[in-house]
Design a protein around this motif. Structure first.
Motif, short mmCIF file in Angstrom:
data_model
loop_
_atom_site.label_atom_id
_atom_site.label_comp_id
_atom_site.label_asym_id
_atom_site.label_seq_id
_atom_site.Cartn_x
_atom_site.Cartn_y
_atom_site.Cartn_z
N LYS A 77 5.94 9.19 8.53
CA LYS A 77 7.24 9.50 7.94
C LYS A 77 8.05 8.22 7.72
O LYS A 77 8.73 8.08 6.69
N ILE A 78 7.98 7.30 8.66
CA ILE A 78 8.71 6.04 8.52
C ILE A 78 8.19 5.26 7.32
O ILE A 78 8.96 4.76 6.50
N VAL A 79 6.88 5.17 7.20
CA VAL A 79 6.30 4.41 6.08
C VAL A 79 6.58 5.12 4.76
O VAL A 79 6.89 4.46 3.75
N SER A 80 6.51 6.45 4.73
CA SER A 80 6.84 7.18 3.50
C SER A 80 8.28 6.93 3.10
O SER A 80 8.58 6.75 1.91
N SER A 81 9.16 6.90 4.06
CA SER A 81 10.56 6.60 3.77
C SER A 81 10.71 5.18 3.25
O SER A 81 11.48 4.93 2.32
N LEU A 82 9.97 4.24 3.83
CA LEU A 82 10.00 2.86 3.36
C LEU A 82 9.57 2.79 1.90
O LEU A 82 10.21 2.13 1.07
N ILE A 88 -1.89 2.97 0.94
CA ILE A 88 -2.15 1.52 1.04
C ILE A 88 -1.16 0.86 1.98
O ILE A 88 -1.53 0.04 2.83
N ILE A 89 0.10 1.24 1.88
CA ILE A 89 1.11 0.64 2.75
C ILE A 89 0.90 1.08 4.20
O ILE A 89 0.99 0.27 5.13
N ILE A 90 0.57 2.35 4.42
CA ILE A 90 0.32 2.83 5.78
C ILE A 90 -0.90 2.12 6.37
O ILE A 90 -0.88 1.65 7.51
N ALA A 91 -1.98 2.03 5.59
CA ALA A 91 -3.19 1.38 6.08
C ALA A 91 -2.92 -0.09 6.41
O ALA A 91 -3.37 -0.60 7.44
#
Length: 124
Positions: A29-34, A77-80
């Protein structure tokens, strides 16, 4: 059956896995928000193009929202990459914590002689 379930559920690995799933969901959720609130608006401001998640093609009366798919790929890609950096950081700390392995202590003359005798007896 209840006893077996308790043994399974309260093993360290199962609890660790449950904690990892909860933390992973929060991290996602944090990365999706980012991505949604910082990276994509910056990308739109720099390129001057429309928001990627709004892209779609209509085939007949059915819209194909490929922009959402592209957004999911960017999220992945950002999460990974974030997880890779986090694990890499943890491994650096882990390497620092591990003490250097001691080499085998030097054998005194008696022990060396006993090893030679043992080896000679094996040969016979």
């Amino acid at each position: 059956m209840w006893k077996e379930f308790k043994e399974f559920a309260f093993k360290g690995n199962v609890l660790d896995l449950a904690i990892a799933v909860v933390i992973g969901a929060a991290f996602g959720k944090i990365v999706s928000s980012l991505v949604d609130n910082i990276i994509m608006p910056l990308l739109v401001a720099i390129t001057g193009k429309v928001d990627v998640s709004k892209l779609e093609v209509a085939i007949g009366a059915t819209p194909i929202k490929y922009g959402l798919f592209l957004q999911s790929i960017i999220d992945f890609i950002i999460i990974a990459f974030s997880i890779f950096l986090f694990v890499r950081l943890l491994m650096k700390f882990k390497k620092k914590e591990e003490p250097a392995k001691d080499e085998e202590p030097a054998l005194d003359a008696k022990e060396e002689l006993l090893k030679e005798i043992r080896d000679l007896l094996k040969e016979k």
